[in-house]
Design an enzyme around this catalytic site. Structure first.
Site, mmCIF file in Angstrom:
data_model
loop_
_atom_site.group_PDB
_atom_site.id
_atom_site.type_symbol
_atom_site.label_atom_id
_atom_site.label_comp_id
_atom_site.label_asym_id
_atom_site.label_seq_id
_atom_site.Cartn_x
_atom_site.Cartn_y
_atom_site.Cartn_z
ATOM 1 N N ASP A 1 116.008 -10.769 -33.357
ATOM 2 C CA ASP A 1 117.469 -10.892 -33.348
ATOM 3 C C ASP A 1 117.830 -11.273 -31.919
ATOM 4 O O ASP A 1 117.538 -10.520 -30.973
ATOM 5 C CB ASP A 1 118.097 -9.539 -33.735
ATOM 6 C CG ASP A 1 119.613 -9.604 -33.823
ATOM 7 O OD1 ASP A 1 120.235 -10.382 -33.071
ATOM 8 O OD2 ASP A 1 120.185 -8.836 -34.632
ATOM 9 N N HIS B 1 124.364 -6.800 -42.197
ATOM 10 C CA HIS B 1 123.388 -7.109 -41.132
ATOM 11 C C HIS B 1 123.086 -5.872 -40.275
ATOM 12 O O HIS B 1 122.150 -5.910 -39.476
ATOM 13 C CB HIS B 1 123.810 -8.317 -40.273
ATOM 14 C CG HIS B 1 124.918 -8.065 -39.295
ATOM 15 N ND1 HIS B 1 125.140 -8.896 -38.204
ATOM 16 C CD2 HIS B 1 125.872 -7.104 -39.227
ATOM 17 C CE1 HIS B 1 126.185 -8.442 -37.513
ATOM 18 N NE2 HIS B 1 126.640 -7.362 -38.113
ATOM 19 N N HIS C 1 121.260 -11.162 -39.571
ATOM 20 C CA HIS C 1 120.036 -10.374 -39.709
ATOM 21 C C HIS C 1 119.897 -9.663 -41.054
ATOM 22 O O HIS C 1 118.846 -9.067 -41.312
ATOM 23 C CB HIS C 1 119.925 -9.375 -38.543
ATOM 24 C CG HIS C 1 118.527 -9.154 -38.061
ATOM 25 N ND1 HIS C 1 118.225 -8.412 -36.951
ATOM 26 C CD2 HIS C 1 117.329 -9.575 -38.549
ATOM 27 C CE1 HIS C 1 116.911 -8.382 -36.781
ATOM 28 N NE2 HIS C 1 116.342 -9.082 -37.732
ATOM 29 N N ASP D 1 115.696 -6.251 -31.008
ATOM 30 C CA ASP D 1 117.112 -6.180 -31.369
ATOM 31 C C ASP D 1 117.850 -5.257 -30.409
ATOM 32 O O ASP D 1 117.256 -4.347 -29.817
ATOM 33 C CB ASP D 1 117.213 -5.596 -32.800
ATOM 34 C CG ASP D 1 118.473 -6.002 -33.546
ATOM 35 O OD1 ASP D 1 119.529 -6.137 -32.912
ATOM 36 O OD2 ASP D 1 118.388 -6.153 -34.775
ATOM 37 N N ASP E 1 120.364 -11.138 -30.273
ATOM 38 C CA ASP E 1 121.207 -10.197 -29.502
ATOM 39 C C ASP E 1 120.371 -9.125 -28.796
ATOM 40 O O ASP E 1 120.900 -8.326 -28.009
ATOM 41 C CB ASP E 1 122.347 -9.601 -30.336
ATOM 42 C CG ASP E 1 121.923 -8.621 -31.427
ATOM 43 O OD1 ASP E 1 120.881 -7.949 -31.279
ATOM 44 O OD2 ASP E 1 122.666 -8.520 -32.433
ATOM 45 N N HIS F 1 120.239 -3.558 -31.824
ATOM 46 C CA HIS F 1 120.665 -2.570 -32.829
ATOM 47 C C HIS F 1 119.482 -2.120 -33.686
ATOM 48 O O HIS F 1 118.557 -2.894 -33.917
ATOM 49 C CB HIS F 1 121.712 -3.186 -33.762
ATOM 50 C CG HIS F 1 122.816 -3.929 -33.066
ATOM 51 N ND1 HIS F 1 122.716 -5.264 -32.737
ATOM 52 C CD2 HIS F 1 124.029 -3.520 -32.630
ATOM 53 C CE1 HIS F 1 123.831 -5.653 -32.136
ATOM 54 N NE2 HIS F 1 124.648 -4.620 -32.039
ATOM 55 N N ASP G 1 119.816 -1.447 -36.866
ATOM 56 C CA ASP G 1 120.051 -2.003 -38.211
ATOM 57 C C ASP G 1 119.546 -1.050 -39.300
ATOM 58 O O ASP G 1 118.911 -1.457 -40.275
ATOM 59 C CB ASP G 1 119.437 -3.410 -38.342
ATOM 60 C CG ASP G 1 120.153 -4.451 -37.476
ATOM 61 O OD1 ASP G 1 121.243 -4.144 -36.952
ATOM 62 O OD2 ASP G 1 119.617 -5.557 -37.323
ATOM 63 N N GLU H 1 120.566 -14.557 -35.940
ATOM 64 C CA GLU H 1 121.859 -14.268 -35.286
ATOM 65 C C GLU H 1 122.274 -15.255 -34.200
ATOM 66 O O GLU H 1 123.241 -14.997 -33.478
ATOM 67 C CB GLU H 1 121.910 -12.826 -34.723
ATOM 68 C CG GLU H 1 121.783 -11.721 -35.783
ATOM 69 C CD GLU H 1 123.070 -11.386 -36.532
ATOM 70 O OE1 GLU H 1 124.138 -11.918 -36.169
ATOM 71 O OE2 GLU H 1 122.980 -10.598 -37.504
HETATM 72 N N1 LIG Z 1 122.088 -7.540 -36.862
HETATM 73 C C1 LIG Z 1 123.127 -7.118 -36.179
HETATM 74 N N2 LIG Z 1 123.712 -7.892 -35.302
HETATM 75 N N3 LIG Z 1 123.583 -5.890 -36.426
HETATM 76 C C2 LIG Z 1 124.724 -5.328 -35.798
HETATM 77 C C3 LIG Z 1 125.131 -4.040 -36.432
HETATM 78 C C4 LIG Z 1 126.274 -3.402 -35.716
HETATM 79 C C5 LIG Z 1 126.695 -2.048 -36.244
HETATM 80 N N4 LIG Z 1 125.671 -1.050 -36.041
HETATM 81 C C6 LIG Z 1 127.070 -2.137 -37.714
HETATM 82 O O1 LIG Z 1 126.375 -1.586 -38.520
HETATM 83 O O2 LIG Z 1 128.032 -2.785 -38.065
HETATM 84 MN MN LIG Z 2 119.795 -7.153 -35.893
#
Ligand SMILES: NC(=[NH2+])NCCC[C@H](N)C(=O)O
Ligand SMILES: [Mn+2]
Length: 305
Positions: free
Chosen positions: A227, A141, A97, A124, A229, A126, A128, A272
């Site tokens: 995303d 990401h 991402h 998502d 996830d 998260h 991000d 992702e």
């Molecule tokens: N695009 C994603 N899958 N992001 C996950 C980020 C997970 C966590 N908050 C980090 O900064 O490492």
């Molecule tokens: Mn993401």
């Protein structure tokens, strides 16, 4: 007739686990192109972009692979912007991402030049929204939304020619359930609109989407950054950063159908998908099924077209 342009970005350069680099091919193998063609859309598959290989090094000053992330996003920016200028609807096949930086900076630049109102739906688990000071991992990401809003290293925030590329108020996040401590404070500070899983539990996907999509006009360019996830890991195991408690199949379908109903989606990221974690490509197959709904597939009795 709408022309869709697929742009593959086969890299896991911003992730903390390897394998999202195989995402573009997994989506093609899952029948993405055939599904789009069945909607009477013109489809151009422009193949995959090339970029630096993953050196798999630890973070340096809070960023892992910063130069390589910048190179991938610069070339994705250029390819996405060229597609938009040709009047195509770009679909970015990630890749992790961090690629939202290249993709959305291109959409933002295009909207500025055309006088369009940009809205970004960020689906998502998260937010991000990390920075080098806040990130627990250094994985970029986890940072693209912050970078797009102007918080991050200049190699990334300058992509697209205007910093910040977007204002936080264009971003509407859905499905969020994993936000780091400092990241949470920062999300509140800038006032990002987040419909997290608690909101969806209490008010339902319908209410969340009605709010996230409210106020769009003829002039709105809607970008969807999906995303994978976002989805509950029980239905979408093929991602590197699973978080339990995501939308069910039906909730995700409703989300996509409500976006389709607006008729305003003009660019899309599918990010992702990670075949190294998947089982028989089921996550890519599910992503294709949901994107089918994004383009207006209806399983409903009320379908009239
Ligand atoms: N695009 C994603 N899958 N992001 C996950 C980020 C997970 C966590 N908050 C980090 O900064 O490492
Ligand atoms: Mn993401």
């Amino acid at each position: 007739m709408t022309t869709i342009q697929l742009i593959g970005a086969p890299t896991d350069i911003g992730a903390g686990s390897r394998g999202a680099s195989m995402g573009p091919e997994a989506l093609r193998v899952a029948g993405l192109i055939e599904m789009l063609k069945a909607h009477q859309l013109n489809v151009i598959d422009s193949g995959n972009l090339a970029g630096p290989t993953n050196p798999w090094l630890p973070p340096v000053e809070g960023y892992r692979h910063l130069e390589e992330v910048a190179a991938w996003n610069q070339s994705l920016h250029e390819a996405s912007y060229a597609a938009l200028q040709q009047g195509h609807l770009p679909i970015i096949l990630g890749g992790d991402h961090c690629l939202g930086i290249g993709s959305i900076s291109a959409v933002a630049r295009y909207c500025r030049e055309k006088g369009k109102d940009l809205r970004v739906l960020w689906l998502d688990a998260h937010a991000d929204f990390n920075t080098s000071e806040l990130t627990p991992t250094g994985n970029i990401h986890g940072m693209p939304v912050a970078v797009l809003c102007g918080y991050g290293p200049k190699q990334l925030t300058r992509i697209g020619g205007r910093t910040p590329a977007i204002n936080p108020d264009v971003v509407h996040q859905i499905g969020i359930r994993s936000v780091d401590e400092g990241e949470k404070r920062f999300v509140h500070q800038v006032g990002l609109e987040v419909f997290d899983m608690r909101y969806i539990d209490e008010y339902g996907m319908r209410e969340a989407m009605e709010r996230a999509l409210a106020g769009m006009t003829e002039n709105t360019h809607l970008h969807v950054s999906f995303d994978v996830d976002f989805l509950d890991p029980s239905i979408a195991p093929g991602v590197a950063t699973t978080v339990p408690g995501g939308p069910t199949y039906r909730e995700a379908q409703l989300c996509m159908e409500m976006i389709a109903d607006t008729g305003r989606m003009a660019s899309l990221d599918i990010m992702e998908v990670n075949p190294a974690y998947d089982v028989k490509n089921q996550t890519a197959l599910l992503a294709v099924d949901l994107v089918d709904s994004l383009f207006g597939k209806s399983t409903l009795m009320r379908d009239s077209k």
